[in-house]
Write a protein that holds these residues in place. Sequence first.
Motif, PDB file in Angstrom:
ATOM      1  N   ASN A   1       0.809  -1.220   0.000  1.00 43.36           N
ATOM      2  CA  ASN A   1       0.000   0.000   0.000  1.00 43.36           C
ATOM      3  C   ASN A   1       0.844   1.273   0.000  1.00 43.36           C
ATOM      4  OD1 ASN A   1      -2.588   0.844  -0.221  1.00 43.36           O
ATOM      5  ND2 ASN A   1      -3.140   0.586   1.921  1.00 43.36           N
TER       6      ASN A   1
ATOM      7  N   LYS B   1       3.716   1.405  -4.917  1.00 43.71           N
ATOM      8  CA  LYS B   1       4.716   0.861  -5.857  1.00 43.71           C
ATOM      9  C   LYS B   1       4.099   0.656  -7.251  1.00 43.71           C
ATOM     10  CE  LYS B   1       5.463  -2.783  -3.250  1.00 43.71           C
ATOM     11  NZ  LYS B   1       4.463  -2.483  -2.195  1.00 43.71           N
ATOM     12  N   SER B   2       2.902   0.059  -7.282  1.00 40.51           N
ATOM     13  CA  SER B   2       2.303  -0.225  -8.593  1.00 40.51           C
ATOM     14  C   SER B   2       1.915   1.066  -9.317  1.00 40.51           C
ATOM     15  CB  SER B   2       1.079  -1.137  -8.438  1.00 40.51           C
ATOM     16  OG  SER B   2       1.450  -2.316  -7.772  1.00 40.51           O
TER      17      SER B   2
ATOM     18  N   SER C   1      -3.046  -1.267  -9.474  1.00 43.24           N
ATOM     19  CA  SER C   1      -2.892  -0.430  -8.285  1.00 43.24           C
ATOM     20  C   SER C   1      -4.244  -0.237  -7.607  1.00 43.24           C
ATOM     21  CB  SER C   1      -2.330   0.935  -8.696  1.00 43.24           C
ATOM     22  OG  SER C   1      -2.434   1.820  -7.603  1.00 43.24           O
ATOM     23  N   ARG C   2      -4.211  -0.070  -6.291  1.00 37.81           N
ATOM     24  CA  ARG C   2      -5.442   0.174  -5.543  1.00 37.81           C
ATOM     25  C   ARG C   2      -6.142   1.446  -6.003  1.00 37.81           C
ATOM     26  NH1 ARG C   2      -1.838  -2.266  -2.635  1.00 37.81           N
ATOM     27  NH2 ARG C   2      -2.346  -3.824  -1.085  1.00 37.81           N
TER      28      ARG C   2
HETATM   29  N1  LIG Z   1      -9.030   6.659  -4.575  1.00 38.58           N
HETATM   30  C1  LIG Z   1      -7.778   6.908  -4.234  1.00 38.58           C
HETATM   31  N2  LIG Z   1      -7.296   8.155  -4.320  1.00 38.58           N
HETATM   32  C2  LIG Z   1      -6.013   8.421  -3.978  1.00 38.58           C
HETATM   33  N3  LIG Z   1      -5.145   7.493  -3.553  1.00 38.58           N
HETATM   34  C3  LIG Z   1      -5.591   6.236  -3.456  1.00 38.58           C
HETATM   35  C4  LIG Z   1      -6.907   5.861  -3.800  1.00 38.58           C
HETATM   36  N4  LIG Z   1      -7.049   4.535  -3.607  1.00 38.58           N
HETATM   37  C5  LIG Z   1      -5.854   4.098  -3.151  1.00 38.58           C
HETATM   38  N5  LIG Z   1      -4.981   5.112  -3.063  1.00 38.58           N
HETATM   39  C6  LIG Z   1      -3.600   5.076  -2.593  1.00 38.58           C
HETATM   40  O1  LIG Z   1      -2.874   4.145  -3.385  1.00 38.58           O
HETATM   41  C7  LIG Z   1      -1.791   3.641  -2.613  1.00 38.58           C
HETATM   42  C8  LIG Z   1      -1.611   2.181  -2.878  1.00 38.58           C
HETATM   43  O2  LIG Z   1      -1.186   2.059  -4.196  1.00 38.58           O
HETATM   44  P1  LIG Z   1      -0.681   0.680  -4.802  1.00 38.58           P
HETATM   45  O3  LIG Z   1      -0.081   1.070  -6.123  1.00 38.58           O
HETATM   46  O4  LIG Z   1      -1.796  -0.300  -4.832  1.00 38.58           O
HETATM   47  O5  LIG Z   1       0.433   0.281  -3.738  1.00 38.58           O
HETATM   48  P2  LIG Z   1       1.428  -0.958  -3.665  1.00 38.58           P
HETATM   49  O6  LIG Z   1       1.651  -1.444  -5.066  1.00 38.58           O
HETATM   50  O7  LIG Z   1       2.658  -0.405  -3.018  1.00 38.58           O
HETATM   51  O8  LIG Z   1       0.754  -1.970  -2.777  1.00 38.58           O
HETATM   52  C9  LIG Z   1      -2.132   3.899  -1.153  1.00 38.58           C
HETATM   53  O9  LIG Z   1      -1.196   4.818  -0.626  1.00 38.58           O
HETATM   54  C10 LIG Z   1      -3.518   4.496  -1.198  1.00 38.58           C
HETATM   55  O10 LIG Z   1      -3.683   5.515  -0.246  1.00 38.58           O
END
Ligand SMILES: Nc1ncnc2c1ncn2[C@@H]1O[C@H](COP(=O)(O)OP(=O)(O)O)[C@@H](O)[C@H]1O
Length: 196
Positions: free
Chosen positions: A12, A15-16, A51-52
């Motif tokens: 979270n 990274k992605s 990505s989330r």
């Molecule tokens: N709707 C959104 N608006 C802004 N940021 C978001 C939203 N949804 C998720 N995020 C942010 O995206 C990040 C996670 O991104 P992700 O690329 O999935 O991470 P990782 O690959 O490191 O697990 C988190 O910091 C989260 O707060």
Amino acid sequence: MAKLYFKYGTMNSGKSIEILKVAHNYEEQGKPVVIMTSAIDNRDEIGVVSSRIGMREKAVPIDDHLDVFDYVADLSPKPFCIMIDEAQFLSKKNIYDFAKVVDELGIPVMAFGLKNDFQNQLFEGSKYLLLLADKIEEIKTICWFCSKKATMVLRTKDGEPVYEGSQIQIGGNDSYLPVCRKHWFKPDLEKMKEMK
Ligand SMILES: Nc1ncnc2c1ncn2[C@@H]1O[C@H](COP(=O)(O)OP(=O)(O)O)[C@@H](O)[C@H]1O
Ligand SMILES: Cc1cn([C@H]2C[C@H](O)[C@@H](COP(=O)(O)O)O2)c(=O)[nH]c1=O
């Protein structure tokens, strides 16, 4: 000169998103890149960086059968950069082969992944990236329980912390939390129950 990069962060940490952003910036300028990911992470579908934040992109899945050096060497046109997600799941051989991609083919390789697992041990891919990378950078986020930097990942089950089990267990926010060292040792159990 091409370099091998290891960009690590907790779950979270973004990274992605970073991979998708950097790939977009290259492609926008007509500079092709190759996105790869471990075939082990099947949260979305195999061969996708997701990505989330909601963005996703097709990626070349890396499994035991793929010789990553031969794969990259055969690419035409030569990519400007190779970007890899879930690099913690790669093998020692994969990492040595990506170092060879940098040194012998002159193509920069950016590997993104977790450094430490839920028991705070290095993953195989991360161990060899820490040993071989030319540049190591941290992608930061904050602890779920306080405002300190998260440096560890807490595995959870039914609102309880989990410290035993197999290293690989695919999952998302339902089963992992980014935390600081203090809260990895002593998570806020009340707050975890509320989240259940
Ligand atoms: N709707 C959104 N608006 C802004 N940021 C978001 C939203 N949804 C998720 N995020 C942010 O995206 C990040 C996670 O991104 P992700 O690329 O999935 O991470 P990782 O690959 O490191 O697990 C988190 O910091 C989260 O707060
Ligand atoms: C800490 C830890 C994580 N995993 C898995 C869980 C996820 O599927 C990935 C990491 O996903 P990210 O959000 O893209 O960083 O790794 C695991 O198998 N074992 C662990 O200890």
